[in-house]
Design an enzyme around this catalytic site. Structure first.
Site, PDB file in Angstrom:
ATOM      1  N   GLY A  75      38.644  51.059 -22.763  1.00 20.80           N
ATOM      2  CA  GLY A  75      37.280  50.673 -22.475  1.00 20.80           C
ATOM      3  C   GLY A  75      36.952  50.852 -21.001  1.00 20.80           C
ATOM      4  N   CYS A  76      35.662  50.886 -20.682  1.00 17.81           N
ATOM      5  CA  CYS A  76      35.233  51.147 -19.297  1.00 17.81           C
ATOM      6  C   CYS A  76      35.579  49.985 -18.370  1.00 17.81           C
ATOM      7  CB  CYS A  76      33.750  51.491 -19.260  1.00 17.81           C
ATOM      8  SG  CYS A  76      32.675  50.305 -20.102  1.00 17.81           S
TER       9      CYS A  76
END
Length: 325
Positions: free
Chosen positions: A134-135
């Site tokens: 995920g970012c």
């Protein structure tokens, strides 16, 4: 040349993948799947690609592509793979959170490796399937992994991180349209963000017995792309010792760099870089981390993983320029 397929082609991460792939010397786009846009030219949706690509979106897949990127909403990758079969030789890189956690990393006989090159490069090189991080998880883990490797996370970790509006995806929502986001700032999912699970698992893998609290406050910023994270925790050693931990951990990293001066978002937006900066204040170590959420936090890291999986130069297609002004 490897043949590439993209599923979920109308979204932000797919658009970034296409932009990177049209300039990749070792890959060619075979299909870009989008049921809502099938038959339309890609540049009609991703309008900056006018003149760069003449391919149309399709509602059909080629099950024999060499690599498949899944750019679907969270929970939708499993459903797509259940309904669509691919060759045993097709490598899958999933950009959702469906396969990131240890409990979910095997699906239909496919074993998904957590795709953070600075952490699992050797496993990625031999992997057939990748769960792209995920970012927020990327920005935060890159700020903490060197400390976990040295077993130096021995107290509560405080995290405050702000993301741009593209982090919420392309579908309009009340908190993403211009008149709400402009000149505005807000907290969301305080202490409960879904990326905490993958962050915790990575830290526990590196630091035996890790059980410290991760207190994470995610924020919405009034800009379109980028993540800036400020992380602090108790650290009894000197700043020089902290810097050495980070420099040693990232000595072979192509895209993660330690800055000797304070960092800002413009240094990394439109690149696959993560910039880190360390400060010591009393017994507190402050690490700031900056990435582009759509590149290092998603599509750029996915291409980096593809390069490693196929034995290409790790930086192929990713030599990008930041817009500093």
């Amino acid at each position: 040349m490897i043949k590439v397929g993209i599923v979920g082609g109308a979204g932000y991460t797919a658009g970034e993948l296409i932009r990177l792939l049209v300039n990749h010397s070792q890959a060619t786009l075979d299909f870009v799947y989008s049921t809502s846009n099938a038959g339309n030219y890609i540049y009609q949706v991703h309008q900056d690609l006018l003149g760069a690509i003449d391919l149309k979106f399709t509602g059909e897949i080629n099950p024999e592509v060499d690599v498949l990127f899944l750019c679907l909403g969270h929970g939708n990758s499993t459903a797509f793979l259940e309904n669509n079969s691919f060759s045993n030789t097709t490598k899958v890189i999933d950009l959702s959170n469906d396969f990131r956690l240890n409990a979910d990393d095997v699906f239909q006989g496919r074993k998904f490796v957590y795709g953070m090159p600075e952490f699992k490069k050797s496993e990625i090189k031999s992997a057939t399937n990748i769960a792209n991080p995920g970012c927020f998880a990327t920005a935060i883990q890159l700020a903490l992994l060197p400390l976990a490797k040295a077993s130096k996370i021995n107290d509560t970790v405080h995290i405050n991180a702000t993301t741009g509006s593209t982090g919420a995806g392309v579908s309009p929502m009340a908190t993403t349209h211009f008149s709400w986001r402009d000149n505005n700032f807000s907290v969301y999912k305080a202490f409960t963000h879904q990326h905490l699970g993958e962050i915790g698992e990575s830290l526990a893998e590196l630091q035996k017995g890790f059980n410290q609290e991760l207190l994470f406050i995610p924020n919405r910023g009034n800009f379109s792309r980028g993540i800036f994270a400020s992380i602090y925790l108790k650290f009894e050693d000197s700043i020089e010792e902290a810097l050495k931990l980070f420099e040693d951990f990232y000595k072979d990293a192509k895209f993660t760099h330690i800055s000797t001066t304070p960092i800002h978002l413009k240094q990394v937006v439109n690149t696959n870089n993560c910039f880190l900066h360390l400060q010591k204040h009393g017994n507190q170590l402050l690490i700031t981390s900056a990435i582009d959420n759509l590149l290092k936090g998603a599509s750029g890291q996915a291409i980096q993983n593809m390069n490693l999986m196929f034995g290409f130069e790790e930086t192929e297609g990713l030599k990008l320029k930041a817009n500093s002004f």
